[in-house]
Scaffold this motif. Structure first.
Motif, mmCIF file in Angstrom:
data_model
loop_
_atom_site.group_PDB
_atom_site.id
_atom_site.type_symbol
_atom_site.label_atom_id
_atom_site.label_comp_id
_atom_site.label_asym_id
_atom_site.label_seq_id
_atom_site.Cartn_x
_atom_site.Cartn_y
_atom_site.Cartn_z
ATOM 1 N N LEU A 80 0.818 -1.222 0.000
ATOM 2 C CA LEU A 80 0.000 0.000 0.000
ATOM 3 C C LEU A 80 0.849 1.268 0.000
ATOM 4 O O LEU A 80 0.334 2.354 -0.268
ATOM 5 C CB LEU A 80 -0.922 0.010 1.219
ATOM 6 N N SER A 81 2.145 1.152 0.312
ATOM 7 C CA SER A 81 2.999 2.339 0.378
ATOM 8 C C SER A 81 3.839 2.553 -0.872
ATOM 9 O O SER A 81 4.641 3.488 -0.927
ATOM 10 C CB SER A 81 3.921 2.257 1.600
ATOM 11 N N LEU A 82 3.680 1.723 -1.892
ATOM 12 C CA LEU A 82 4.420 1.924 -3.137
ATOM 13 C C LEU A 82 4.013 3.244 -3.778
ATOM 14 O O LEU A 82 2.838 3.619 -3.773
ATOM 15 C CB LEU A 82 4.149 0.768 -4.107
ATOM 16 N N THR A 83 4.999 3.947 -4.338
ATOM 17 C CA THR A 83 4.713 5.236 -4.969
ATOM 18 C C THR A 83 4.969 5.161 -6.469
ATOM 19 O O THR A 83 5.759 4.338 -6.944
ATOM 20 C CB THR A 83 5.553 6.361 -4.355
ATOM 21 N N SER A 84 4.319 6.041 -7.196
ATOM 22 C CA SER A 84 4.426 6.076 -8.655
ATOM 23 C C SER A 84 5.645 6.886 -9.081
ATOM 24 O O SER A 84 6.403 7.392 -8.252
ATOM 25 C CB SER A 84 3.168 6.726 -9.237
ATOM 26 N N ARG A 85 5.827 7.020 -10.405
ATOM 27 C CA ARG A 85 6.938 7.823 -10.917
ATOM 28 C C ARG A 85 6.802 9.282 -10.513
ATOM 29 O O ARG A 85 7.782 10.008 -10.448
ATOM 30 C CB ARG A 85 7.000 7.708 -12.442
ATOM 31 N N ARG A 86 5.573 9.726 -10.249
ATOM 32 C CA ARG A 86 5.350 11.103 -9.801
ATOM 33 C C ARG A 86 5.359 11.204 -8.283
ATOM 34 O O ARG A 86 4.916 12.191 -7.708
ATOM 35 C CB ARG A 86 4.031 11.629 -10.370
ATOM 36 N N LYS A 87 5.829 10.151 -7.613
ATOM 37 C CA LYS A 87 6.003 10.112 -6.167
ATOM 38 C C LYS A 87 4.670 10.237 -5.414
ATOM 39 O O LYS A 87 4.598 10.857 -4.355
ATOM 40 C CB LYS A 87 6.985 11.193 -5.692
ATOM 41 N N ALA A 88 3.628 9.653 -5.965
ATOM 42 C CA ALA A 88 2.323 9.625 -5.291
ATOM 43 C C ALA A 88 2.045 8.201 -4.820
ATOM 44 O O ALA A 88 2.268 7.244 -5.583
ATOM 45 C CB ALA A 88 1.216 10.081 -6.238
ATOM 46 N N PRO A 89 1.574 8.012 -3.587
ATOM 47 C CA PRO A 89 1.227 6.668 -3.098
ATOM 48 C C PRO A 89 -0.081 6.208 -3.735
ATOM 49 O O PRO A 89 -1.162 6.345 -3.163
ATOM 50 C CB PRO A 89 1.102 6.878 -1.585
#
Length: 493
Positions: A352-361
């Motif tokens: 659940l804490s993985l973030t995207s390339r835009r640093k959004a969880p």
């Protein structure tokens, strides 16, 4: 529970829990869970603090008039204002000590251990997952009442709210907070304009026009439901401030959080106190407490003496929609960051804490959003969901205030770039008032309180049986607590 395979290494500890060891995998683990730092200065953070709350000025607080009358709600609002002010000063100190996305969970983790951290974080999650669901229902009611887009049912609006505004959050935190600031500014301007218009029709006699319950102890025109009415009005007095405590959840994405957090928290609280006073007195004085106590849109009712819409009332009605959007949007942000921090540290499933390339969880946004939409569409009961959210909030307030007390007593030499005015007397006041507010939730809606309690117990069962044995030591909040424990051990030897 999904872990992340080789990225999270664990080792048994003496206390029975398992935490990740220091290794190259820990670096990779945290890189995949990184937020965009330096995205928010103190102005955006102040806007965030006001945005959390501003919808409460437009509706909800007025129901407290039916519980305590004007006097009862006025006293309740004053006491809850004191509680929030004291809590905000305590949080300003704590957020300068530990500027991470964990917010209240991080503070309690350092002061009260893993159990205290989980108890606090779970209470905050209850608040920030249920509140957006409730507000989406209110947005649907506004859209329908304003006859926007020809919609006559709420669920398409609920879905649109979650899809559109979660999409903006996925775009990036800087963009999201700037959007929130603009919408919040519109809502605040509308409240000021409303107050100017309503005060032109203000009469003091209108304040105490609710019939007196002669059987209630201490009842009079000022307190028509007696002294117990003050206590029953506590949850509604909170609506003028509910959510401002979420500002520290943006710490990892803030510019110079040690300086900006205390400034943003105190500024936001000052703005909210002013808006609460203006809204409360203007609405009740213009049309009377009896007229607005059960209204879904009390500010509009206050402006429409004969029931006919005016230019000003229409403007305020549309602005109320803007206020709801601002709070909905910012509460989604807060919930995602609290979920992110708990997941990153292993208290909740780590994926659940993985973030995207835009640093959004992204999962921390999508999964609570899906839960919120399902609850809104299935129940349509926004008032009950908000009462459940208030239950979670009051528990978290008590634990965060207690964390300040414990750290002041146990670690007096801890570097404190900002110090709470009044010290433990301030956080002690917040702690006591939070406990009274918690009990008041049972007076208002015992069903909602029991539902929240059941959810809380289930979450604690998960923590007791599984997640407390699989915590991640390299998570910032856990690492901070571990350093404190190591220092204490050195002092003992």
């Amino acid at each position: 529970m999904a872990t992340d395979g080789p990225t999270a290494h664990e080792a048994p500890q003496a206390n029975g829990s398992e935490v990740s060891q220091d290794s190259s995998h820990d670096t990779d683990y945290l890189k995949r869970r990184a937020l965009r730092r330096g995205s928010a200065g103190w102005l955006l953070l102040t806007g965030l603090g006001v945005a959390y709350v501003v919808s409460g000025d437009f509706s909800g607080w007025n129901v407290g008039l039916s519980k305590g009358g004007f006097g009862g709600l006025a006293i309740a609002t004053l006491l809850m204002g004191v509680m929030y002010a004291c809590l905000v000063f305590a949080l300003a100190e704590l957020s300068a000590i530990l500027p991470t996305a964990g917010g209240g969970y991080g503070f309690a983790r350092r002061a009260l251990g893993t159990w205290g951290g989980f108890l606090t974080g779970t209470a905050i999650l209850i608040e920030y997952i249920l509140a957006p669901a409730a507000i989406s229902i209110f947005i649907g009611d506004y859209v329908e009442s304003l006859n926007l887009f020809g919609l006559t049912a709420g669920w398409p609006v609920y879905l649109a709210c979650f899809v559109i505004f979660i999409g903006i959050h996925l775009w990036g935190v800087g963009e999201a907070l700037r959007f929130s600031l603009v919408v919040t500014a519109v809502a605040v301007a509308a409240l000021l304009i409303f107050a100017v218009g309503a005060f032109t029709e203000f009469t003091a006699d209108s304040l105490n026009d609710i019939p007196v319950d002669k059987d209630a102890f201490g009842a009079n025109s000022w307190l028509p439901f007696g002294l117990i009415g003050i206590w029953s009005a506590f949850p509604f007095g909170m609506w003028f401030f509910l959510g401002v405590e979420g500002v520290p959840l943006a710490a990892e994405e803030a510019k110079d959080p040690v300086r900006s957090m205390p400034k943003a928290l105190s500024t936001a609280m000052g703005i909210l106190v002013l808006l609460a006073m203006l809204t409360f007195f203007a609405a009740t004085g213009a049309r009377g407490s009896a007229a607005v106590q059960d209204a879904g849109n009390p500010l509009v009712v206050a402006l429409q003496g004969d029931g006919a819409a005016t230019g000003l009332s229409r403007f305020v009605n549309y602005a109320g929609l803007a206020g709801l959007v601002a709070s909905f949007f910012s509460l989604i942000y807060a919930g995602s960051r609290q979920l992110f921090a708990l997941s990153r540290a292993g208290y909740l499933p780590r994926f659940l804490s993985l973030t995207s390339r835009r640093k959004a969880p992204y999962l921390g946004l999508l999964i609570p959003g899906a839960i919120g939409f399902a609850l809104a569409a299935a129940t349509g009961d926004g008032a009950r969901m908000l009462n459940i959210a208030v239950f979670g909030a009051t528990i978290s307030y008590a634990l965060m205030a207690l964390s300040h007390l414990v750290l002041r007593r146990r670690e007096p030499e801890l570097p404190r770039p900002y110090r709470t005015p009044g010290g433990i007397a301030t956080s002690g006041t917040a702690f006591v008032l939070a406990l009274f507010a918690l009990v008041a939730t049972f007076l208002v809606d015992i069903t909602a309180a029991v539902i929240a309690l059941i959810v809380y117990v289930v979450a604690l069962g998960y923590f007791a049986l599984y997640s407390r044995h699989h915590l991640v030591a390299s998570a910032p909040e856990e690492e901070f607590a571990a350093l404190a424990a190591a220092e204490a051990e050195l002092e003992r030897t």
